[in-house]
Structure formats: C-alpha cells, structure tokens
Write a protein that holds these residues in place. Structure first.
Motif: not given
Length: 469
Positions: A238, A240, A249, A257, A306
């Motif tokens: 992922w 960020y 993300m 994103y 997350t």
C-alpha cells in the motif's frame, strides 16, 4: 525451616531459607531482577517526544536515516514576535543517535540559493543518490529548487541557480516537494490542493516525465481537495499519501488514492523507520502557530493496514497551553512599564512605572473549548495588591484569519479581569482566573496579556509559570 514459594516460568518452586533475614535479602534480589526486566521492556517501547528542539522555532521536519543516526533538515521560524505570516529565515540540519537527544549540525541560508536574502525557507525534502545528498526546498509557495552536498550535513550548494519546478509548470503552486524512491526511480510529488508527480532525472537537475495529476477521492468517488506538503511511504503493498492530519491509500504510486480520514494530529509530516518501528516527525505549535516545533510519534497500523489514531493523540501542546519558562521567556515580552528577562526558569521583570504590562507571543492558536481557566504562579516583590489579565481570541471563520501574523492587539479595547494578590511576597503564590469571567471567548485563544503589579511603580516580579487549561 522456612520455605519461600516463588513462581518461575509458570512453575511453582519451593526454596528452603533458614531465617527471615535471608528471606528479606532473597526478596530484594527478586525485586531487583523484576525491576531490571521492567526497564528492559520499557526501553523496547516506541519512543515519543513532544518537542525535539523545545522553543527553537523548528518547523517542516524532513528525516533521513543513515549509519544508526537520524538526520533532519527543517525550516526555522524567524521570530516568535509575529513579524508576518510564516516568515522562515533559514533551514537547519539536526541529528540524533537515540531519537531523544538532538544536536544542531548546520544552517542553510536562503542567500546560498537563488532565493536571495528573503525569509522564504518553506518545506522540502532530503534524499541521497549515488553518494550525493539533495535538499529539495520551497521558495515560499512560489516554486521549488534543489541543493546538493557531499554529506548529509552539508555544505549544501544550489544545484541549478534557478527553480527546478518554476511557477506555471502545473496549474497549482509548485512547492512543498516530497521525494519517493522505489526501484531506483526517484519520484517528486508537489503542489497544494491537488498534487502532481513526476520522475527526476539521474542527475537530479530536471524531470524526465511530465507532471501527472494525482487524484484523491472519497468512498463515493468524489474528488477530495488536499493541503500543502505531501508525504509518501509504502507498506505491505500500500502507498500512503499523508498531508497534515489526514491521509489516503492506494495500490499504485500515481493513484487514484482513496481518502481514509484522520491521521495523527499535527502539521507537516516526515516518516522514517527506526529499529523495526515506523515513526513520524510532525509539526506542532510549540510556542505559537508562527513559532513552531516538531513532535516525534510512533505510527502503528490496524489489521486492514489503515493507520491507528490513539484516543489520547494530540497536537502539542494541546489541550490548553503551558508556559513553564524552562528554557526561555517562551515569547513573552514587555509592552510598557517593566522589563522582561529569563533567569533560572523564571520570567522576571523590574518595574519602571505603574502601568506595567507584559504579553505572550501572538498567534497561540489554542482551542478554547478544552480550556476553562488561566493560572498564574507569581512572586510579587512590590506593594501592588491587584493583578489584571486580558485575553484576545478569534474565530477561524473570521475574514483573513491567516493573512497577517503581526499579532498587534490593542489591549485598551480588550476586557481586563482583575483579582486581589498579596504584596511583598517571600514565596510564589498561585492565582486563577476563570475564562467564564470574560464576556466572550471565541474558539481560538490567540494571545494573553498581564498586568502583574497594578499601580506599583517600583520593585519587581517573578513568574514561575502561566497555565491555560
């Protein structure tokens, strides 16, 4: 015979000890071992530091890890007197070997670049390529340049003598660069409200691709406007994209994103890994919104990748604002009738007239909803029997909220609340004024002023701390 029963590795063991003194000695040994084990465990916990360089005006931290040390290039706020909106007179290089003790290494001046002698030293990013170190910097919000050095601590020299990202290269202001490295490809991300990305040439002097617009979208596919100063990192496939206290993300570097919401509270960010833990350096309001600091926080993740936002997370120094005068006057200055200086952890003043007044640094930008009182710990070495306090507050919705950082308040137009105090003190005494005593306090406390010794024209005063909480 006396038996002492202890537990080792979940097994009960009986040890025969002949007398109570031996039992006591043995217990002390066990306690010492337990304490040593606790200390070892504490040392393995992630490190958190409220301000890595207290009361210094450090802003926009950008980290680089090398040889068991962390290096940071940051901007420096020109003055806590509020001379203007985000005036930054230089960049600085700092380092640490333990994340707790930080040392200043070097200053980088705008006059060493095409900027010239202007307080325009806004955010940037530092990176390394082929043994050279590159400092990508913002010329305020106008454009982006690049400097080069043979070591991370410099000396840095302007690589181009002109902007790498000139005004007009994209539809938004091309500033606040972020460098992301993957598979020996160096990508620069920049802009405000909408970000753009492009690939840097091997000599770091130009772009090899056209800047591409980066989409950030919500769960309904609607475009989300970003802030300035993007930061990027990758974890478990992922990407960020973090900006201030929000993040998004994506599975692809160039997006789109998906907006995820709140990140940790604070301003501009910079991420790095240290001994298996991800950390963020994040801008805070150490003295004020225009004389800032940098906090160090660990970053952790949920099972779905997350970011975890702890319930006790905050942007230093909230809630409230402490003035403890451990290192400096913390921006407090004399308005009239007295001097101000810092000595032995105290703010002190000598009186010259009856209308003595001091004020805090402007633009405290402290949320009033979490505050109920102001407490002053003072030693009054005069005949004064009254103390007065005034507060200046604003709402964020007021026009031109950020337009002027000068902080010039007409204190004659502000409400003053007075309380009785003792005279000719031999020790410090605390006095509290509730915010409810003021007719109206708006949502941001911007500055406070104090008349510490009303009607006294000679003598002196000392303040140990002023606490807004």
């Amino acid at each position: 015979m006396t038996y002492l029963e202890i537990t080792v590795s979940k097994k009960n063991i009986k040890i025969a000890i002949k007398d109570s003194i031996a039992i006591l000695l043995f217990s002390l040994v066990l306690l010492s071992c337990a304490q040593n084990k606790k200390n070892i465990l504490d040392e393995s916990k992630p490190i958190k530091v409220d301000v890595i360089a207290p009361e210094h005006g450090m802003a926009d931290p950008h980290a680089w890890v090398q040889n068991d040390s962390v290096y940071v290039i940051c901007g420096h706020d020109e003055s806590w007197e509020g001379k203007g909106s985000f005036r930054m007179d230089r960049w600085e290089v700092w380092s640490t070997g333990d994340l707790v003790n930080w040392k200043k290494q070097r200053e980088i001046l705008p006059s060493q670049t095409y900027i010239g002698n202007q307080p325009n030293c806004w955010a940037g990013d530092v990176t390394e390529r082929d043994g050279k170190y590159y400092w990508f910097f913002s010329n305020r919000n106008t454009d982006t340049g690049v400097m080069v050095a043979n070591s991370i601590t410099g000396e840095y020299k302007d690589l181009l003598g002109k902007p790498l990202l000139p005004k007009g290269i994209v539809p938004v202001h091309p500033y606040d660069p972020e460098i992301y490295i993957e598979d020996d490809v160096y990508t620069i991300c920049f802009g405000v409200n909408t970000y753009y990305m492009a690939t840097l040439s091997k000599d770091m002097k130009s772009l090899t691709t056209e800047p591409k617009k980066i989409i950030v979208q919500d769960s309904k596919g609607q475009i989300v406007s970003t802030d300035d100063k993007s930061t990027l990192f990758k974890r478990n496939g992922w990407y960020y994209l973090v900006y201030g206290s929000r993040y998004a993300m994506s599975r692809n570097l160039y997006g789109p994103y998906d907006f995820k919401g709140a990140f940790l509270e604070g301003g501009h960010t910079s991420f790095f890994d240290w001994k298996g833990q991800k950390y963020v350096l994040q801008e805070n309001h150490d003295i004020s919104a225009f004389y800032r600091g940098a906090s160090l926080k660990p970053v952790n993740f949920n099972a779905d990748e997350t970011i975890i936002v702890p319930k006790d997370d905050r942007m230093y120094p909230s809630p409230g604002r402490p003035f403890e005068f451990k290192n400096s006057t913390m921006g407090w200055s004399a308005v009239n009738g007295t001097t101000t200086s810092f000595k032995d952890g105290k703010l002190i003043g000598t009186l010259s007239s009856k209308n003595a007044m001091v004020q805090s640094a402007p633009w405290l930008y402290t949320s009033s909803k979490n505050c109920s009182k102001i407490t002053i710990n003072i030693k009054n070495n005069s005949t004064a029997t009254t103390l007065k306090l005034a507060v200046f507050s604003r709402d964020e919705k007021e026009n031109n909220f950020w337009a002027n950082g000068t902080g010039q308040v007409d204190w004659k137009k502000q409400q003053w609340v007075e309380i009785p105090i003792s005279k000719n003190d031999s020790k410090f005494k605390s006095y509290t004024i509730n915010l409810s005593q003021f007719q109206k306090v708006k949502n941001r406390l911007m500055q406070i002023a104090l008349q510490p010794t009303v009607n006294a024209s000679y003598g002196n005063w000392e303040i140990e701390d002023v606490m807004i909480d």
